[in-house]
Design a protein around this motif. Structure first.
Motif, PDB file in Angstrom:
ATOM      1  N   LYS A 271       0.840  -1.197   0.000  1.00  0.00           N
ATOM      2  CA  LYS A 271       0.000   0.000   0.000  1.00  0.00           C
ATOM      3  C   LYS A 271       0.880   1.254   0.000  1.00  0.00           C
ATOM      4  CE  LYS A 271      -3.042   3.153   1.754  1.00  0.00           C
ATOM      5  NZ  LYS A 271      -2.807   4.456   2.382  1.00  0.00           N
ATOM      6  N   LYS A 272       1.896   1.248   0.850  1.00  0.00           N
ATOM      7  CA  LYS A 272       2.777   2.431   0.955  1.00  0.00           C
ATOM      8  C   LYS A 272       3.603   2.608  -0.317  1.00  0.00           C
ATOM      9  CE  LYS A 272       6.554   4.076   3.949  1.00  0.00           C
ATOM     10  NZ  LYS A 272       6.450   5.477   3.602  1.00  0.00           N
ATOM     11  N   PHE A 273       4.251   1.542  -0.749  1.00  0.00           N
ATOM     12  CA  PHE A 273       5.154   1.661  -1.901  1.00  0.00           C
ATOM     13  C   PHE A 273       4.394   2.026  -3.172  1.00  0.00           C
ATOM     14  CE2 PHE A 273       7.399  -0.008  -5.582  1.00  0.00           C
ATOM     15  CZ  PHE A 273       8.639   0.584  -5.418  1.00  0.00           C
ATOM     16  N   VAL A 274       3.292   1.337  -3.407  1.00  0.00           N
ATOM     17  CA  VAL A 274       2.560   1.532  -4.661  1.00  0.00           C
ATOM     18  C   VAL A 274       1.916   2.924  -4.712  1.00  0.00           C
ATOM     19  CG1 VAL A 274       0.575   0.731  -6.011  1.00  0.00           C
ATOM     20  CG2 VAL A 274       2.208  -0.924  -5.085  1.00  0.00           C
TER      21      VAL A 274
ATOM     22  N   ALA B 108      -4.681   8.585  -1.796  1.00  0.00           N
ATOM     23  CA  ALA B 108      -4.338   7.169  -1.628  1.00  0.00           C
ATOM     24  C   ALA B 108      -3.344   6.942  -0.492  1.00  0.00           C
ATOM     25  CB  ALA B 108      -3.786   6.616  -2.937  1.00  0.00           C
ATOM     26  N   SER B 109      -2.530   7.940  -0.169  1.00  0.00           N
ATOM     27  CA  SER B 109      -1.583   7.753   0.934  1.00  0.00           C
ATOM     28  C   SER B 109      -2.192   8.171   2.275  1.00  0.00           C
ATOM     29  CB  SER B 109      -0.274   8.517   0.665  1.00  0.00           C
ATOM     30  OG  SER B 109      -0.538   9.890   0.538  1.00  0.00           O
ATOM     31  N   ILE B 110      -3.463   8.595   2.243  1.00  0.00           N
ATOM     32  CA  ILE B 110      -4.132   9.017   3.483  1.00  0.00           C
ATOM     33  C   ILE B 110      -5.215   8.025   3.907  1.00  0.00           C
ATOM     34  CG2 ILE B 110      -5.596  10.799   4.533  1.00  0.00           C
ATOM     35  CD1 ILE B 110      -4.161  12.846   2.696  1.00  0.00           C
ATOM     36  N   TRP B 111      -6.107   7.691   2.986  1.00  0.00           N
ATOM     37  CA  TRP B 111      -7.220   6.854   3.448  1.00  0.00           C
ATOM     38  C   TRP B 111      -6.839   5.383   3.503  1.00  0.00           C
ATOM     39  CZ3 TRP B 111     -11.825   7.011  -0.597  1.00  0.00           C
ATOM     40  CH2 TRP B 111     -11.394   6.440  -1.783  1.00  0.00           C
ATOM     41  N   THR B 112      -7.783   4.609   4.032  1.00  0.00           N
ATOM     42  CA  THR B 112      -7.581   3.175   4.338  1.00  0.00           C
ATOM     43  C   THR B 112      -6.324   2.947   5.179  1.00  0.00           C
ATOM     44  OG1 THR B 112      -6.323   2.568   2.339  1.00  0.00           O
ATOM     45  CG2 THR B 112      -8.718   2.508   2.162  1.00  0.00           C
TER      46      THR B 112
ATOM     47  N   THR C 279      -3.245   5.662   6.900  1.00  0.00           N
ATOM     48  CA  THR C 279      -2.237   6.518   6.262  1.00  0.00           C
ATOM     49  C   THR C 279      -0.919   5.755   6.066  1.00  0.00           C
ATOM     50  OG1 THR C 279      -1.301   7.395   8.321  1.00  0.00           O
ATOM     51  CG2 THR C 279      -3.227   8.553   7.412  1.00  0.00           C
ATOM     52  N   ASN C 280      -0.092   6.272   5.179  1.00  0.00           N
ATOM     53  CA  ASN C 280       1.168   5.586   4.910  1.00  0.00           C
ATOM     54  C   ASN C 280       2.118   5.627   6.106  1.00  0.00           C
ATOM     55  OD1 ASN C 280       0.049   5.087   2.463  1.00  0.00           O
ATOM     56  ND2 ASN C 280       1.742   5.900   1.253  1.00  0.00           N
ATOM     57  N   GLU C 281       1.951   6.634   6.971  1.00  0.00           N
ATOM     58  CA  GLU C 281       2.763   6.647   8.198  1.00  0.00           C
ATOM     59  C   GLU C 281       2.362   5.467   9.091  1.00  0.00           C
ATOM     60  OE1 GLU C 281       1.328   9.453   6.921  1.00  0.00           O
ATOM     61  OE2 GLU C 281       3.255  10.135   6.143  1.00  0.00           O
ATOM     62  N   VAL C 282       1.065   5.190   9.122  1.00  0.00           N
ATOM     63  CA  VAL C 282       0.595   4.033   9.906  1.00  0.00           C
ATOM     64  C   VAL C 282       1.063   2.739   9.238  1.00  0.00           C
ATOM     65  CG1 VAL C 282      -1.470   2.797  10.697  1.00  0.00           C
ATOM     66  CG2 VAL C 282      -1.319   5.290  10.962  1.00  0.00           C
ATOM     67  N   MET C 283       1.067   2.704   7.882  1.00  0.00           N
ATOM     68  CA  MET C 283       1.607   1.527   7.179  1.00  0.00           C
ATOM     69  C   MET C 283       3.062   1.287   7.584  1.00  0.00           C
ATOM     70  SD  MET C 283      -0.894   0.345   5.428  1.00  0.00           S
ATOM     71  CE  MET C 283      -2.144   1.068   6.496  1.00  0.00           C
ATOM     72  N   ALA C 284       3.833   2.375   7.666  1.00  0.00           N
ATOM     73  CA  ALA C 284       5.257   2.237   8.033  1.00  0.00           C
ATOM     74  C   ALA C 284       5.384   1.641   9.434  1.00  0.00           C
ATOM     75  CB  ALA C 284       5.952   3.597   7.959  1.00  0.00           C
TER      76      ALA C 284
END
Ligand SMILES: Cc1cc2nc3c(=O)[nH]c(=O)nc-3n(C[C@H](O)[C@H](O)[C@H](O)COP(=O)(O)OP(=O)(O)OC[C@H]3O[C@@H](n4cnc5c(N)ncnc54)[C@H](O)[C@@H]3O)c2cc1C
Length: 115
Positions: free
Chosen positions: A26-29, A65-69, A71-76
């Motif tokens: 999710k983060k990378f893409v 896309a880097s915020i919903w579902t 956030t990418n910080e949470v993905m990290a």
């Protein structure tokens, strides 16, 4: 990456592992898509910012896309957490190297103070 992760989600039983794959993907893409759209706007110049091309819309939409579902910080954080757990499993099975032992003064226990 998306297809491989989707297949893993369908077929792999280890959900900790799958959770990491999903978060990494999710983060990378999503960040890769942002770079692609950014570069596309760079190529066409100012007209890319206007609504005669669909780029400005894609630029805004892909930002979401880097915020919903999640956030990418949470993905990290999820990726780091799952890596740590996976590493911990290997450590428990004595498959992982104890990196602390690589230091020349690894036995100087009095020098290692965690405060
Ligand atoms: C158009 C749209 C549709 C949506 N649809 C749905 C839906 O159908 N169902 C649903 O359940 N939700 C939905 N959401 C909510 C979405 O999932 C959340 O917006 C998203 O999870 C981020 O949460 P938040 O907005 O509360 O941001 P916050 O959690 O308040 O985060 C704000 C900022 O702080 C950062 N941040 C937060 N915590 C940390 C941390 N510990 N370390 C580093 N940075 C941090 C975040 O990355 C972010 O940049 C939707 C959102 C939008 C915008």
């Amino acid at each position: 990456m998306v297809y491989a992760t989707s297949r893993a989600a369908d077929e792999v039983a280890d959900m900790d592992h799958v959770r990491r794959l999903i978060s990494e993907t999710k983060k990378f893409v999503t960040e890769s898509c942002q770079k692609v759209v950014h570069n596309a706007m760079q190529v066409v110049g100012g007209i890319g910012y206007t609504n005669v091309l669909p780029l400005e819309r894609i630029y805004r939409d892909i930002r979401l896309a880097s915020i919903w579902t999640g956030t990418n910080e949470v993905m990290a954080m999820i990726v780091a957490h799952e890596w740590y757990r996976e590493h911990g499993k290997h450590k428990a099975a004595k498959l992982a190297r104890d990196y602390a032992r690589d230091a020349a003064e690894a036995d100087a226990a009095d020098e290692i103070i965690y405060e």
